[in-house]
Design an enzyme around this catalytic site. Structure first.
Site, mmCIF file in Angstrom:
data_model
loop_
_atom_site.group_PDB
_atom_site.id
_atom_site.type_symbol
_atom_site.label_atom_id
_atom_site.label_comp_id
_atom_site.label_asym_id
_atom_site.label_seq_id
_atom_site.Cartn_x
_atom_site.Cartn_y
_atom_site.Cartn_z
ATOM 1 N N GLU A 117 40.820 83.891 6.434
ATOM 2 C CA GLU A 117 39.775 83.878 7.458
ATOM 3 C C GLU A 117 38.980 85.171 7.646
ATOM 4 O O GLU A 117 38.957 85.732 8.751
ATOM 5 C CB GLU A 117 40.376 83.454 8.813
ATOM 6 N N GLU A 129 44.835 74.867 6.911
ATOM 7 C CA GLU A 129 45.263 74.847 8.316
ATOM 8 C C GLU A 129 44.608 73.671 9.013
ATOM 9 O O GLU A 129 43.396 73.465 8.882
ATOM 10 C CB GLU A 129 44.859 76.153 9.048
#
Ligand SMILES: *[C@@H]1O[C@H](CO)[C@@H](O)[C@H](O)[C@H]1NC(C)=O
Ligand SMILES: *[C@@H]1O[C@H](CO)[C@@H](O)[C@H](O)[C@H]1NC(C)=O
Ligand SMILES: *[C@@H]1O[C@H](CO)[C@@H](O)[C@H](O)[C@H]1NC(C)=O
Ligand SMILES: *[C@@H]1O[C@H](CO)[C@@H](O)[C@H](O)[C@H]1NC(C)=O
Length: 517
Positions: free
Chosen positions: A341, A445
Site C-alpha cells: 500500500e 486484502e
C-alpha cells in the site's frame, strides 16, 4: 501432410490447455489450486486497532508519537500558533485552532516531548529568556520540552528549567519567573488532544521504552499466532498465509531504535509451521523505512511518508535482498510482496515502478519461481497503472485491496447495495484485469465487514459468499484480512467459528483433506 497438420493441431491444443490451466493455477500450491489465503495482520507489524491492549501499560499513553495537540493560553484565551505552518516565531494569538495551531508530538520519554508544526519544523527555545521559534528541521535539546500535566492543563518547561509563558504581546517566551501554580497564569495552557490514532511499532516501542517494549512484544509475538492457528487454517483448507513484516526484520536481533528485534525468529517459526501443514507463505513488506503511506501499519512516526528518498529506497531493496536470500530455498515460500500500500499522493508512480523493477531483479537473483508481488497504490489509483509497467517477465502478481470501507462512497450503502457492488463493479474490474495482458491478479486484502450497522448473520453470510465467489475468480487468488482481530467481524477465526463466513461452497471437495484431518 495430414500427419504434420494434426501434429500442429495437437501442439496448438496442448498450448491452449497449458495457457488456460496454467494461467489460472498457482505453481507450488497443493492441487494446482489458487491462493486461498489469510493475512497474519497485527502480528509482526503492530496495529493498535487490531489488539488495543498492547498499549495499555504505557505511561502518558495518550501522548504517543504522532499525537496531535493544541495549546490555549488560559490568561489570553488564545491558541499557540506557528505562523505559516512554521519558519518564524511562535505567537499566542489565535481564537480558533486549525493546522498552524496543531502540533505533532515526538516523544522522547514519558514526560519529555518535541513539538512539530504542520510543515514539519520543531519548536525551539534557544538560550535564556528565548522567544520560541518554529524553525528547526531536526530536534535536539533546544527542541525538547518537559510537559507537566494536570487535568487538561499543562506547563511547558525547557531543559534549562524555565517555563514557557504567553506574554501580553502574544509572544511565547521561555522566561516565566519561578514555578507556576495550576491557577490561571501566563505559564498555564489547556492542552487539547486532537487526534491520537497512530498505534504502530514506533509508538509502542518508543512509548514503553526499550526494555519494557521488548517484554510486551515478546509475549505478543509468542502468543498472538501459534502453530494452533496454522492447524486451524489447514482444517479450513486455507493454503496460504500472507505475513506482514517491517523493514527492521533485516536488522534482527538489534534493529535501529526504537524498533525491537525478534520478528525474524517468529517468521522462521511461521515458515516451519506452514511447511508442516502444507501451507505456503507470502512475505509482505508492510512497513518500509521512512513509511510508504504515513499510517501506523507502515510504522510511521508521526503520520509523514518519508519513504520516497534514494536512501530509504536503497535500504528497502537491501531488506528485499535479505528476505529473498534467506527464504528463497524454503519449501514453504510462495512469494515476496515488495511493498504494501504505497500512498498515491506521496509516492510518485515512476519512483515506485523503478523500485518494483529493481526489487523483481533482486528476488530473481535467488529464485526463478517465487512470485514477485507488487501492490497497487492506495488512494485514488487505477490498477492498470501498474499493468503496462513491464516490471518483470514472469510469476509477477498485482495485489489489490478490496474493502467496502474507507471511502464515503460506501457510507450509506445497505447490505443489498454492498452485495450488488461486489457482483457488478468488483467482478467487472476483476474480469477486465484477468483478461488484460499483465500480472496475475491477487485480492491480497478483503474483509467480511462493511459500514452497515445492523447486519444479521445471514446478511454477513451473503456478503461473504458474494466476495468469495467474485474474488475466487482472481487469477492468483485472495487473502482475507485478517486471522485475528479484536473487532470480531474482521477476525477470520471468529467468522469461521460463528458461521458468518462459509468457505465450503467455493472450496468444493478435495479428497486429500478427508484423509489428513
Ligand atoms: C523572534 O523574536 C525575537 C525576540 O523577540 C526577535 O529578535 C526576532 O527577530 C524574532 N524573529 C522573527 C523571525 O520574527
Ligand atoms: C528515511 O528517510 C528519511 C528522510 O530522508 C530519514 O529521515 C529517515 O531516517 C529514513 N529512514 C530510515 C529508517 O532510514
Ligand atoms: C463508516 O461510516 C461513517 C459515517 O456513517 C464514517 O464516519 C466512517 O468513517 C465509516 N467507516 C469506515 C471504516 O469507512
Ligand atoms: C449519508 O446519509 C446521511 C443521512 O441521510 C446524509 O446526511 C449524509 O450526507 C450521507 N453521506 C454520504 C457520504 O452520502
Amino acid at each position: 501432410m495430414e500427419l504434420v497438420s494434426s501434429k500442429w493441431v495437437c501442439a496448438f491444443l496442448l498450448c491452449f490447455w497449458l495457457v488456460f490451466s496454467g494461467a489460472y493455477s498457482v505453481e507450488g500450491l497443493r492441487g494446482n489450486s489458487k491462493v486461498k489465503g489469510v493475512n497474519l495482520g497485527g502480528w509482526l507489524v503492530v496495529e493498535g486497532w487490531i489488539k488495543p491492549t498492547l498499549f495499555d501499560g504505557i505511561p502518558n499513553g495518550d501522548m504517543l508519537d504522532g499525537t496531535e495537540v493544541q495549546f490555549k493560553s488560559v490568561t489570553l484565551q488564545k491558541y499557540m500558533c506557528a505562523e505559516n505552518g512554521g519558519g518564524v516565531n511562535v505567537t499566542v494569538n489565535r481564537d480558533v485552532a486549525s493546522s498552524w495551531e496543531t502540533f505533532k508530538i515526538w516523544r522522547v520519554s514519558e514526560s519529555t516531548f518535541q513539538l512539530r508544526t504542520s510543515l514539519g519544523q520543531f519548536l525551539t527555545c534557544d538560550g535564556e529568556q528565548c522567544s520560541v521559534s518554529a524553525a528547526a528541521g531536526l530536534p535536539s535539546a533546544s527542541q525538547t520540552f518537559f510537559i507537566e500535566r494536570n487535568n487538561g492543563r499543562v506547563h511547558i518547561k525547557v531543559m534549562s528549567g524555565a517555563y514557557l509563558q504567553a506574554t501580553v504581546g502574544n509572544q511565547l517566551t521561555g522566561d516565566y519567573p519561578g514555578m507556576p501554580s495550576w491557577d490561571d497564569n501566563a505559564a498555564t495552557f489547556e492542552m487539547t488532544i486532537v487526534s491520537n490514532n497512530l498505534h504502530g511499532d514506533f509508538q509502542l516501542a518508543n512509548g514503553y521504552g526499550h526494555n519494557e517494549a521488548k517484554e510486551v512484544l515478546k509475549r505478543h509475538r509468542n502468543s498472538f499466532i501459534t502453530i494452533d492457528d496454522f492447524r486451524f487454517l489447514y482444517r479450513h483448507r486455507i493454503n496460504t498465509v500472507r505475513i506482514p513484516v517491517g523493514w527492521w526484520i533485516a536488522f534482527d536481533p538489534n534493529p535501529p531504535s526504537p524498533f525491537i528485534g525478534g520478528t525474524l525468529e517468529a517468521l522462521d517459526n511461521a515458515f516451519s509451521w506452514a511447511q508442516s501443514f502444507n501451507i505456503k507463505c507470502i512475505i509482505d513488506l508492510h512497513a518500509a523505512p521512512g513509511s510508504q503511506n504515513g499510517m501506523e501499519h507502515s510504522a510511521s512516526r508521526d503520520g509523514s511518508t518519508g519513504w520516497p528518498t534514494p536512501d530509504n529506497i536503497s535500504q528497502t531493496l537491501d531488506v528485499i535482498d535479505f528476505l529473498a536470500s534467506r527464504y528463497a530455498r524454503h519449501p514453504a515460500l510462495l512469494g515476496i510482496e515488495l511493498l504494501n500500500e504505497p500512498s498515491v499522493t506521496m509516492v510518485p508512480l515512476d519512483t515506485l515502478v523503478s523500485y518494483y523493477r529493481q526489487g523483481y531483479q533482486i528476488v530473481r537473483k535467488y529464485s526463478q519461481t517465487a512470485y514477485v508481488i507488487i501492490c497497487q497504490r492506495i488512494g485514488n489509483a487505477d490498477p492498470l497503472e501498474l499493468y503496462q509497467a513491464n516490471i518483470g517477465s514472469h510469476n509477477i502478481v498485482l495485489d489489490l485491496h478490496f474493502y467496502n470501507l474507507f471511502d464515503t462512497f460506501f457510507v450509506n450503502m445497505s447490505a443489498a447495495d454492498n452485495i450488488l457492488f461486489i457482483y457488478k463493479s468488483r467482478e467487472a474490474q476483476l474480469q477486465a484485469l484477468n483478461n488484460a495482458n499483465g500480472p496475475l491478479v491477487f485480492i491480497g486484502e478483503w474483509v467480511n465487514e462493511w459500514n452497515v450497522t445492523s447486519g444479521s448473520q445471514s446478511d454477513y453470510q451473503d456478503y461473504g459468499k458474494a466476495q468469495l465467489e467474485v474474488y475466487d475468480a482472481a487469477s492468483f487468488g485472495w487473502a482475507y484480512w485478517t486471522l485475528k482481530n479484536d473487532r470480531k467481524h474482521w477476525d477470520f477465526e471468529w467468522n469461521m467459528r460463528n458461521n458468518y463466513l462459509q468457505l465450503a461452497h467455493i472450496l468444493g471437495a478435495e479428497s486429500e483433506f478427508s484423509s489428513h484431518i
